[in-house]
Design a protein around this motif. Sequence first.
Motif, PDB file in Angstrom:
ATOM      1  N   GLU A 151       2.096   1.792  -3.507  1.00  0.00           N
ATOM      2  CA  GLU A 151       1.000   2.284  -4.345  1.00  0.00           C
ATOM      3  C   GLU A 151       0.746   3.764  -4.086  1.00  0.00           C
ATOM      4  O   GLU A 151       0.561   4.547  -5.013  1.00  0.00           O
ATOM      5  CB  GLU A 151      -0.276   1.489  -4.073  1.00  0.00           C
ATOM      6  N   ARG A 152       0.727   4.123  -2.816  1.00  0.00           N
ATOM      7  CA  ARG A 152       0.489   5.526  -2.460  1.00  0.00           C
ATOM      8  C   ARG A 152       1.602   6.417  -2.995  1.00  0.00           C
ATOM      9  O   ARG A 152       1.367   7.500  -3.523  1.00  0.00           O
ATOM     10  CB  ARG A 152       0.354   5.650  -0.945  1.00  0.00           C
TER      11      ARG A 152
ATOM     12  N   LYS B  85       0.832  -1.210   0.000  1.00  0.00           N
ATOM     13  CA  LYS B  85       0.000   0.000   0.000  1.00  0.00           C
ATOM     14  C   LYS B  85       0.862   1.254   0.000  1.00  0.00           C
ATOM     15  O   LYS B  85       0.529   2.238  -0.633  1.00  0.00           O
ATOM     16  CB  LYS B  85      -0.943  -0.006   1.201  1.00  0.00           C
TER      17      LYS B  85
ATOM     18  N   THR C  23       3.510   5.842  -5.598  1.00  0.00           N
ATOM     19  CA  THR C  23       3.363   5.894  -7.049  1.00  0.00           C
ATOM     20  C   THR C  23       2.286   6.896  -7.441  1.00  0.00           C
ATOM     21  O   THR C  23       2.475   7.697  -8.356  1.00  0.00           O
ATOM     22  CB  THR C  23       3.009   4.496  -7.598  1.00  0.00           C
ATOM     23  N   ARG C  24       1.148   6.880  -6.737  1.00  0.00           N
ATOM     24  CA  ARG C  24       0.074   7.847  -7.026  1.00  0.00           C
ATOM     25  C   ARG C  24       0.543   9.275  -6.762  1.00  0.00           C
ATOM     26  O   ARG C  24       0.240  10.191  -7.501  1.00  0.00           O
ATOM     27  CB  ARG C  24      -1.171   7.541  -6.189  1.00  0.00           C
ATOM     28  N   ARG C  25       1.314   9.451  -5.673  1.00  0.00           N
ATOM     29  CA  ARG C  25       1.798  10.792  -5.334  1.00  0.00           C
ATOM     30  C   ARG C  25       2.726  11.312  -6.425  1.00  0.00           C
ATOM     31  O   ARG C  25       2.676  12.473  -6.809  1.00  0.00           O
ATOM     32  CB  ARG C  25       2.534  10.784  -3.993  1.00  0.00           C
ATOM     33  N   ARG C  26       3.585  10.465  -6.951  1.00  0.00           N
ATOM     34  CA  ARG C  26       4.517  10.882  -8.006  1.00  0.00           C
ATOM     35  C   ARG C  26       3.797  11.303  -9.276  1.00  0.00           C
ATOM     36  O   ARG C  26       4.307  12.108 -10.040  1.00  0.00           O
ATOM     37  CB  ARG C  26       5.493   9.755  -8.320  1.00  0.00           C
ATOM     38  N   LYS C  27       2.602  10.754  -9.502  1.00  0.00           N
ATOM     39  CA  LYS C  27       1.828  11.092 -10.691  1.00  0.00           C
ATOM     40  C   LYS C  27       0.826  12.206 -10.422  1.00  0.00           C
ATOM     41  O   LYS C  27       0.096  12.605 -11.307  1.00  0.00           O
ATOM     42  CB  LYS C  27       1.072   9.853 -11.190  1.00  0.00           C
ATOM     43  N   SER C  28       0.784  12.722  -9.214  1.00  0.00           N
ATOM     44  CA  SER C  28      -0.255  13.679  -8.826  1.00  0.00           C
ATOM     45  C   SER C  28       0.034  15.091  -9.335  1.00  0.00           C
ATOM     46  O   SER C  28       1.153  15.434  -9.713  1.00  0.00           O
ATOM     47  CB  SER C  28      -0.384  13.728  -7.305  1.00  0.00           C
TER      48      SER C  28
END
Length: 84
Positions: free
Chosen positions: A6-7, A3, A9-14
């Motif tokens: 995943e978090r 998790k 990875t999402r932050r890097r794409k935010s």
Amino acid sequence: MSKLDERETRRRKSFVQSVIDQEVKNEPTQEKTEEVLKLKQRAYYLTDDLLKAITIKTAESELDKSGVVREALKLYLADILKNI
């Protein structure tokens, strides 16, 4: 993938990360610093719609809110500015 991974990875794409990356790329140069020294601070009243539009334009461009307002005023007052 955990998790935490995943978090991250999402932050890097935010959107926030893109703003942070943009700020790092746009560190002030000597030329930009000299331009800022020529600015005068003023206060004006704006409608909520104008403030929202400025915020949106800021997110879409490399300018800060003051830069967006300066560019809009330059366009609006171009005929007067060319005679100054």
